[in-house]
Scaffold this motif. Sequence first.
Motif, PDB file in Angstrom:
ATOM      1  N   VAL A  36       0.863  -1.174   0.000  1.00 11.32           N
ATOM      2  CA  VAL A  36       0.000   0.000   0.000  1.00 11.32           C
ATOM      3  C   VAL A  36       0.899   1.222   0.000  1.00 11.32           C
ATOM      4  CG1 VAL A  36      -1.671   1.355   1.324  1.00 11.32           C
ATOM      5  CG2 VAL A  36      -1.911  -1.130   1.190  1.00 11.32           C
ATOM      6  N   SER A 106       5.805  -9.519  -1.094  1.00 16.11           N
ATOM      7  CA  SER A 106       4.786  -8.611  -0.560  1.00 16.11           C
ATOM      8  C   SER A 106       5.303  -7.931   0.697  1.00 16.11           C
ATOM      9  CB  SER A 106       3.519  -9.419  -0.211  1.00 16.11           C
ATOM     10  OG  SER A 106       2.693  -8.701   0.681  1.00 16.11           O
ATOM     11  N   CYS A 107       4.795  -6.710   0.951  1.00 12.59           N
ATOM     12  CA  CYS A 107       5.139  -6.009   2.194  1.00 12.59           C
ATOM     13  C   CYS A 107       4.437  -6.633   3.406  1.00 12.59           C
ATOM     14  CB  CYS A 107       4.743  -4.538   2.082  1.00 12.59           C
ATOM     15  SG  CYS A 107       5.691  -3.642   0.836  1.00 12.59           S
ATOM     16  N   PHE A 108       3.412  -7.432   3.168  1.00 12.48           N
ATOM     17  CA  PHE A 108       2.626  -7.986   4.283  1.00 12.48           C
ATOM     18  C   PHE A 108       3.176  -9.362   4.671  1.00 12.48           C
ATOM     19  CE2 PHE A 108      -0.048  -4.810   2.361  1.00 12.48           C
ATOM     20  CZ  PHE A 108      -0.606  -4.177   3.451  1.00 12.48           C
ATOM     21  N   TYR A 109       4.404  -9.380   5.144  1.00 14.56           N
ATOM     22  CA  TYR A 109       5.081 -10.648   5.431  1.00 14.56           C
ATOM     23  C   TYR A 109       5.055 -11.019   6.910  1.00 14.56           C
ATOM     24  CZ  TYR A 109       8.908  -7.413   6.463  1.00 14.56           C
ATOM     25  OH  TYR A 109       9.668  -6.381   6.973  1.00 14.56           O
ATOM     26  N   ARG A 110       4.403 -10.200   7.738  1.00 18.13           N
ATOM     27  CA  ARG A 110       4.292 -10.514   9.165  1.00 18.13           C
ATOM     28  C   ARG A 110       2.863 -10.919   9.509  1.00 18.13           C
ATOM     29  NH1 ARG A 110       6.930  -5.513  12.264  1.00 18.13           N
ATOM     30  NH2 ARG A 110       6.164  -4.313  10.490  1.00 18.13           N
ATOM     31  N   TRP A 121       4.025 -10.879  16.207  1.00 19.03           N
ATOM     32  CA  TRP A 121       4.135 -10.771  14.755  1.00 19.03           C
ATOM     33  C   TRP A 121       5.262 -11.683  14.297  1.00 19.03           C
ATOM     34  CZ3 TRP A 121       0.131  -8.576  12.670  1.00 19.03           C
ATOM     35  CH2 TRP A 121      -0.530  -7.535  13.320  1.00 19.03           C
TER      36      TRP A 121
ATOM     37  N   ASP B  82       2.209  -4.784   7.521  1.00 14.71           N
ATOM     38  CA  ASP B  82       3.178  -4.564   6.454  1.00 14.71           C
ATOM     39  C   ASP B  82       4.529  -4.106   6.994  1.00 14.71           C
ATOM     40  OD1 ASP B  82       2.791  -1.891   7.029  1.00 14.71           O
ATOM     41  OD2 ASP B  82       2.495  -1.278   4.952  1.00 14.71           O
ATOM     42  N   GLY B  85       4.703  -1.227   9.164  1.00 17.15           N
ATOM     43  CA  GLY B  85       3.845  -1.364  10.341  1.00 17.15           C
ATOM     44  C   GLY B  85       2.656  -0.429  10.330  1.00 17.15           C
ATOM     45  N   ASP B  86       2.346   0.160   9.154  1.00 16.67           N
ATOM     46  CA  ASP B  86       1.284   1.164   9.146  1.00 16.67           C
ATOM     47  C   ASP B  86       0.072   0.786   8.283  1.00 16.67           C
ATOM     48  OD1 ASP B  86       2.442   1.513   6.692  1.00 16.67           O
ATOM     49  OD2 ASP B  86       2.934   3.631   6.975  1.00 16.67           O
ATOM     50  N   VAL B  87      -0.030  -0.492   7.914  1.00 15.89           N
ATOM     51  CA  VAL B  87      -1.243  -0.999   7.261  1.00 15.89           C
ATOM     52  C   VAL B  87      -1.490  -2.420   7.773  1.00 15.89           C
ATOM     53  CG1 VAL B  87      -2.458  -1.503   5.098  1.00 15.89           C
ATOM     54  CG2 VAL B  87      -0.741   0.331   5.151  1.00 15.89           C
ATOM     55  N   ILE B  88      -2.762  -2.693   8.101  1.00 13.48           N
ATOM     56  CA  ILE B  88      -3.186  -4.021   8.557  1.00 13.48           C
ATOM     57  C   ILE B  88      -3.893  -4.722   7.401  1.00 13.48           C
ATOM     58  CG2 ILE B  88      -4.879  -5.221  10.041  1.00 13.48           C
ATOM     59  CD1 ILE B  88      -2.626  -4.351  11.737  1.00 13.48           C
TER      60      ILE B  88
END
Lengths: 136, 136
Positions: A36, A106-110, A121, B82, B85-88
């Motif tokens: 995002v 992807s940035c959503f790796y946690r 996390w 992400d 840490g600023d998007v869920i």
Amino acid sequence: MVADSTPAWIAEVAFDDHGLIPAIAQDATTGQILMVAWMNAESLAETAQTGRAVFWSRSRKRLWRKGEESGHVQQVREIRLDCDGDVILLKVEQIGGIACHTGRASCFYRRLDTVDGSSVWTIVDPVLKDPELIYK
Amino acid sequence: MVADSTPAWIAEVAFDDHGLIPAIAQDATTGQILMVAWMNAESLAETAQTGRAVFWSRSRKRLWRKGEESGHVQQVREIRLDCDGDVILLKVEQIGGIACHTGRASCFYRRLDTVDGSSVWTIVDPVLKDPELIYK
């Protein structure tokens, strides 16, 4: 603020008080959410015109043509707008298969996991390429 | 501001100046992006604890337990964060198959198309249920 010369389709977009809107990049083939970032009117217009994702870097305060340093360009297959007009969705082809500056797809790796009764996390996706080799 | 009693995993989340973070709800099975809403620390904690998506309604200034009026609850299968840490990201099962208040599966039902040489937002997804029947 929107200038008189603003195209109608951009005038329909609800930018925030800073003139920005969040944009989700989603892999057009797999559906994976890649990242995002933020767009202003100029970056949105250029994205639509060129078919390549362009964001607004809030930290550098300038247009950020995704992949300009890394080569990890996003070819835009489709642009969508949500019901409130305040979020953009880009369906993209991610060149190089890496969207994140950490070298991951992807940035959503946690992922939030429970370990010994506590929420933590956990990194669940691999680094595909060393960032030092991406940004050299 | 984060209280001393804040769990470590919530302290790692980068809420904005208003104490909020955008949260994407994605269908866990199909990968379709359903909606984007906002969370504060309380709504994120309740989401993790109950396994049901809870947002912060900026317009109503209160917790919004998704589906509280419509019945269109989101059962949360996975929570991701992400790199910044600023998007869920919530991977959910959308009860009723409708996330949008317009009665559509997803809020992202407008696509940028070119018609007679001009760019226009075109509605491309159907209304599955009359909103008057959802919110009665």
